[in-house]
Scaffold this motif. Structure first.
Motif: not given
Length: 318
Positions: A220, A237-239, A261
């Motif tokens: 990250v 993070f991704k979302d 997450e």
């Protein structure tokens, strides 16, 4: 040691009076321009309250000196530099009681001679040395422990140089602080205060953080903004992104936490070495290794530049 307190004056009156004297150029750092006091043996001895280049001299109690060195966790591996060393008490105590090496920087040549004489009498002259110099022009980068007892505006003049020392260097000041750089710990010895700072590592900037998760390694991006030993930051993070918490830099050690997450609170304890951080991450009683790599140049630590001229005045008015 140079002592800058008038015990018979209220603190506000003392600061106002010494500030006025400093403005007229009568006070300066631990050099004493008073005439040599006469002693039966003819050897120089300082007189309590005599004026110097930046401050006045009053001997510090032994218990306070010992607390300063203990607060700095002084060991035989340390090199102690006392800025404005006066009669040499701190450096001699560091050598005698803690087996450390050290140097006193003192402007008054008579006090330097006195300090060297006392170090020899104490049997520590090989580990405790003194030089006649101006603290504002001296190199004290070798120090692992810095001690001082200077007025607030003098501390501020030195602050940016102290913050440039090796991370983990311990700095102890008798009574006076360093503006908005909050001490890591403060002790009270009778009516006096002793403050400790740990020179912080630079953790600002963009980092690639890697730590293990159940599904595999997480990679990250973490952005940190640092002022003195404190910092804020976000982990992307991704979302989603989330803020770090419980964050602190203590010398070369860094601590921070965030919720990952999967909803787990991750607690990180690491060691900073330039553009790398390595250490352990803790979650639900489990421990694993993590690492981080800084991407790009490290920004300057907030507050590490020369202090604004009005910082001391603004703080005294608060």
């Amino acid at each position: 040691m140079t002592f800058t307190d008038f015990p018979f004056l209220p603190r506000r009156s003392f600061l106002a009076r010494t500030g006025a004297v400093a403005a007229s150029g009568l006070l300066a750092s631990s050099a004493l321009f008073a005439q040599k006091p006469a002693t039966p043996g003819g050897a120089y001895e300082p007189t309590r309250g005599q004026f110097g280049k930046d401050v006045i001299w009053i001997p510090s109690p032994d218990t306070l000196v010992t607390r300063m060195l203990r607060l700095a966790a002084t060991t035989p591996q340390d090199y102690v530099i006392d800025l404005g060393s006066g009669d040499g008490k701190i450096v001699i105590a560091a050598a005698r009681e803690f087996k450390a090496q050290g140097k006193g920087i003192e402007y008054n040549p008579d006090l330097v001679e006195l300090s060297n004489r006392r170090a020899k009498a104490a049997g520590v002259d090989q580990r405790a040395q003194f030089e006649k110099a101006d603290i504002f022009e001296s190199d004290f980068s070798r120090a692992t422990v810095i001690t001082m007892y200077l007025l607030p505006h003098l501390n501020l003049k030195l602050r940016h140089r102290i913050l440039a020392l090796k991370p983990g260097t311990r700095v102890v000041s008798h009574e006076f602080r360093m503006g908005r750089w909050i001490p890591d710990e403060t002790s009270r010895v009778g009516s006096a205060s002793v403050h400790l700072w740990l020179v912080p590592a630079n953790v600002g900037g963009e980092w690639e953080l890697t730590f293990p998760e159940q599904a595999g390694p997480a990679n990250v991006r973490m952005t940190l903004n640092q002022t003195f030993q404190n910092f804020t930051g976000d982990v992307v993070f991704k979302d989603f992104s989330t803020a770090v918490r419980n964050q602190r830099v203590a010398g070369e050690k860094v601590h921070f936490s965030f919720t990952d997450e999967d909803g787990h609170l991750r607690r990180f304890e690491g060691q900073v070495a330039g553009d790398r951080i390595t250490g352990s991450v803790f979650q639900d009683g489990k421990q694993a290794a993590f690492s981080a790599r800084r991407v790009g140049a490290a920004p300057a630590i907030g507050g590490s530049g020369p202090a604004p001229e009005n910082e001391a005045e603004s703080l005294s008015a608060e």
